[in-house]
Design an enzyme around this catalytic site. Structure first.
Site, PDB file in Angstrom:
ATOM      1  N   GLN A   1      -4.474 -17.618 -28.127  1.00 31.78           N
ATOM      2  CA  GLN A   1      -5.859 -18.067 -28.309  1.00 31.78           C
ATOM      3  C   GLN A   1      -6.306 -17.983 -29.775  1.00 31.78           C
ATOM      4  O   GLN A   1      -5.660 -17.318 -30.597  1.00 31.78           O
ATOM      5  CB  GLN A   1      -6.786 -17.196 -27.465  1.00 31.78           C
ATOM      6  CG  GLN A   1      -6.563 -17.329 -25.976  1.00 31.78           C
ATOM      7  CD  GLN A   1      -7.681 -16.687 -25.183  1.00 31.78           C
ATOM      8  OE1 GLN A   1      -7.477 -15.666 -24.538  1.00 31.78           O
ATOM      9  NE2 GLN A   1      -8.875 -17.255 -25.241  1.00 31.78           N
ATOM     10  N   HIS A   2      -7.417 -18.627 -30.054  1.00 37.77           N
ATOM     11  CA  HIS A   2      -8.250 -18.441 -31.268  1.00 37.77           C
ATOM     12  C   HIS A   2      -7.698 -18.995 -32.576  1.00 37.77           C
ATOM     13  O   HIS A   2      -8.458 -19.129 -33.538  1.00 37.77           O
ATOM     14  CB  HIS A   2      -8.584 -16.954 -31.519  1.00 37.77           C
ATOM     15  CG  HIS A   2      -8.972 -16.185 -30.305  1.00 37.77           C
ATOM     16  ND1 HIS A   2     -10.025 -16.549 -29.506  1.00 37.77           N
ATOM     17  CD2 HIS A   2      -8.432 -15.065 -29.739  1.00 37.77           C
ATOM     18  CE1 HIS A   2     -10.122 -15.670 -28.504  1.00 37.77           C
ATOM     19  NE2 HIS A   2      -9.161 -14.776 -28.626  1.00 37.77           N
TER      20      HIS A   2
ATOM     21  N   ASP B   1      -3.782 -18.431 -23.296  1.00 39.09           N
ATOM     22  CA  ASP B   1      -2.667 -17.765 -22.597  1.00 39.09           C
ATOM     23  C   ASP B   1      -3.139 -16.769 -21.542  1.00 39.09           C
ATOM     24  O   ASP B   1      -2.517 -16.634 -20.480  1.00 39.09           O
ATOM     25  CB  ASP B   1      -1.671 -17.124 -23.574  1.00 39.09           C
ATOM     26  CG  ASP B   1      -2.283 -16.136 -24.548  1.00 39.09           C
ATOM     27  OD1 ASP B   1      -3.506 -15.908 -24.506  1.00 39.09           O
ATOM     28  OD2 ASP B   1      -1.518 -15.594 -25.360  1.00 39.09           O
TER      29      ASP B   1
HETATM   30  O1  LIG Z   1      -6.456 -12.914 -28.977  1.00 42.80           O
HETATM   31  C1  LIG Z   1      -6.039 -12.792 -27.839  1.00 42.80           C
HETATM   32  C2  LIG Z   1      -6.978 -12.773 -26.684  1.00 42.80           C
HETATM   33  O2  LIG Z   1      -8.322 -12.789 -27.068  1.00 42.80           O
HETATM   34  C3  LIG Z   1      -4.562 -12.665 -27.596  1.00 42.80           C
HETATM   35  O3  LIG Z   1      -4.276 -12.307 -26.279  1.00 42.80           O
HETATM   36  C4  LIG Z   1      -3.857 -13.934 -27.993  1.00 42.80           C
HETATM   37  O4  LIG Z   1      -4.182 -14.927 -27.025  1.00 42.80           O
HETATM   38  C5  LIG Z   1      -2.366 -13.757 -28.186  1.00 42.80           C
HETATM   39  O5  LIG Z   1      -1.669 -13.451 -27.038  1.00 42.80           O
HETATM   40  P1  LIG Z   1      -0.125 -12.980 -26.970  1.00 42.80           P
HETATM   41  O6  LIG Z   1       0.687 -13.938 -27.771  1.00 42.80           O
HETATM   42  O7  LIG Z   1      -0.055 -11.580 -27.450  1.00 42.80           O
HETATM   43  O8  LIG Z   1       0.203 -13.062 -25.499  1.00 42.80           O
END
Ligand SMILES: O=C(CO)[C@@H](O)[C@H](O)COP(=O)(O)O
Ligand SMILES: Nc1ncnc2c1ncn2[C@@H]1O[C@H](COP(=O)(O)OP(=O)(O)O)[C@@H](O)[C@H]1O
Length: 493
Positions: A71-72, A256
């Site tokens: 995300q983000h 995700d």
């Molecule tokens: O920033 C967040 C949720 O807000 C993280 O969960 C990212 O979405 C990355 O996820 P992973 O690659 O660690 O699964």
């Protein structure tokens, strides 16, 4: 048999699963690594996606595809659709000062009430403020802003037109300029960060809505840098007997964590994910609006909400500790399980990447309580596992305060395969922990969303879920108490 493909473009790698659309049975899978770092050119995700697809035997026989992703991350495109600069990922903390000033300008309570979030360095909006302040020429060149999963979906669509950018409500809800209650972007918040709001933002598709894969003409796809081959050839020649002339549906995709919730089948339990990030999340009917910022009021991928607490330090804490002790992850687990609960007083505060929950972007990690007698590899290994889990237990408490039922936890993500993590988790969380059979739950959730585009209906198709293993143990409250004392030293600085 109708097949669907789910893709997880996560922080460390890209994973692809191909499943039977009706039953969810796994047919084939593939993966490829992403480069390290918190600033990554999106072209690396595209290369990894192609390699992972090749590893999974391509898209032959596949009728619908969906991309879920980290995300983000801020992906800026110019008016020709070219990437303006490397993407800043969710775990890049350079926008911490921008996050603090954005929060001060409106007040934390107002942010929480308007969009369910209080800005931290992870959120896209703070990265846009950083861009406007530190790279004004790049900010000026930016004609469209999207997220990692939006960009990959757009590449798969293959038209190259900014007007064809799409996203979904779960990932849009993590930008900082989208209101998941009214399902609309908030131009004044975008403008507050970037200084203007006249950029293209991806159209937000409904949970089962879709576009079409490889819909661009040969000219359009070569403009995207695919050379002589067009996108359909590129994707389908990876496998035998590809159905190159049939329409393949391209789902909205998801963040995700929303995809993982679809992948594990939702349900009552809180889900704890131990990947690069540590995540505690649940499904809710009401948006979380937490002015402390610990719980982010994200949306899920089905039209509901996804209250979520996230740490920057999870699986990689174990990677770093194994490196420090000169052992592999299997041995690290054995060492941790050979030490008593509480690691004879050794406490690790694992802020190795700074931290987001609590919001301490400049913090570093520390070992506390070392003595001549307890300074052993076994205690340090145990302290690493306990410290990582204690960081997430704080999120579990915060979700409980928001009304989530935390009487059981479901554990997923790369580090959930560790026997030490599985056995120690109930002692730290104080509730039973179930671990679904090892799998790629984010990619599975994306595959289920792809299947939903085929089945239609108000809810995603029901798939048979893998067996889970249950871990129970007595809670050891002293572990959290000692961790709380050690972590408090940062908060009181
Ligand atoms: O920033 C967040 C949720 O807000 C993280 O969960 C990212 O979405 C990355 O996820 P992973 O690659 O660690 O699964
Ligand atoms: N046996 C294990 N014990 C602990 N950690 C593990 C084990 N196997 C894999 N991991 C960790 O899982 C992480 C990758 O998990 P994953 O959920 O794919 O991350 P992300 O989604 O952030 O890319 C890596 O840091 C890796 O070291």
């Amino acid at each position: 048999m109708t097949l669907v493909a789910g893709i997880d473009s996560s922080t460390q790698s890209c994973k692809v699963v191909v499943r039977d659309a009706e039953t969810g049975r796994l047919v084939r899978e593939g993966r490829a690594a992403h480069p390290d770092g918190t600033e990554v050119h999106p072209s690396h995700w595209w290369s990894a996606l192609r390699s992972a697809l090749a590893d999974a035997g391509g898209l032959s026989g596949v009728s619908a595809v969906s991309v879920a992703g980290q995300q983000h991350g801020m992906v800026c495109l110019d008016e020709d659709g070219k990437v303006v600069r490397e993407a800043l990922l969710w775990n890049d903390t350079r926008s911490a000062a921008a996050a603090a000033s954005l929060t001060d300008e409106l007040g934390a309570a107002s942010w929480a009430a308007r969009i369910g979030l209080v800005p931290v360095a992870s959120f896209t909006i703070t990265k846009l403020r950083w861009l406007a302040q530190h790279e004004p020429a790049n900010a000026k060149r930016t004609a469209a802003v999207c997220l990692p999963h939006d960009w990959l979906t757009w590449r798969l669509r293959g038209t190259g037109s900014l007007d064809d950018l799409v996203t979904d409500r779960s990932d849009a809800s993590g930008t900082g300029y989208f209101d998941s209650a009214s399902n609309a972007y908030v131009p004044d918040l975008l403008s507050l960060a970037l200084g203007r709001s006249d950029v293209v933002l991806p159209r937000v598709l409904g949970p089962a809505e879709y576009t079409v894969l490889a819909a661009g003409s040969r000219d359009e796809t070569s403009r995207l840098g695919l050379g002589a081959s067009d996108l359909r050839d590129e994707l389908f020649r990876l496998g035998e007997g590809g159905r190159r002339d049939e329409t393949v549906r391209l789902a909205a995709g998801a963040g995700d964590n929303a995809a993982a919730m679809l992948g594990v089948g939702g349900g009552a339990d809180v889900v704890v994910s131990l990947g690069t990030s540590g995540v505690v999340t649940a499904t809710a009917d009401v948006r979380a609006e937490d002015p402390s910022g610990i719980v982010a009021g994200f949306a899920d991928a089905t039209g509901r909400y996804l209250p979520l607490a996230c740490t920057l330090n999870a699986a990689r804490v174990l990677d770093a500790t194994a490196r420090m002790l000169g052992v592999d992850l299997t041995r690290l687990s054995e060492l941790a399980l050979s030490a008593p609960a509480g690691a004879e007083g050794v406490v690790m505060v694992p802020y190795l990447e700074g931290e987001r929950t609590p919001n301490l972007p400049d913090a570093t990690g520390a070992l506390h309580g070392l003595t001549l007698s307890n300074a052993t590899p076994a205690n340090i290994a145990r302290a690493a596992v306990e410290g990582m889990l204690c960081g997430l237990a704080v999120g579990l408490d915060a979700l409980a305060e928001q009304g989530a039922d935390v009487s059981g936890v479901r554990l997923v993500g790369g580090a959930a395969v560790s026997p030490a993590v599985r056995e120690i988790a109930p002692t730290v969380f104080g509730v039973p922990v179930t671990v679904p059979a090892p799998g790629e739950y984010v990619a599975d959730g994306a595959a289920r969303q792809a299947a939903w585009t085929l089945s239609g209906g108000a809810t995603p198709p029901e798939w048979t879920l893998a067996e889970s293993t249950r871990f129970e143990a007595d809670a050891v409250p002293e572990v959290r108490a000692r961790y709380g004392d050690a972590a408090q030293r940062y908060l009181s600085r």
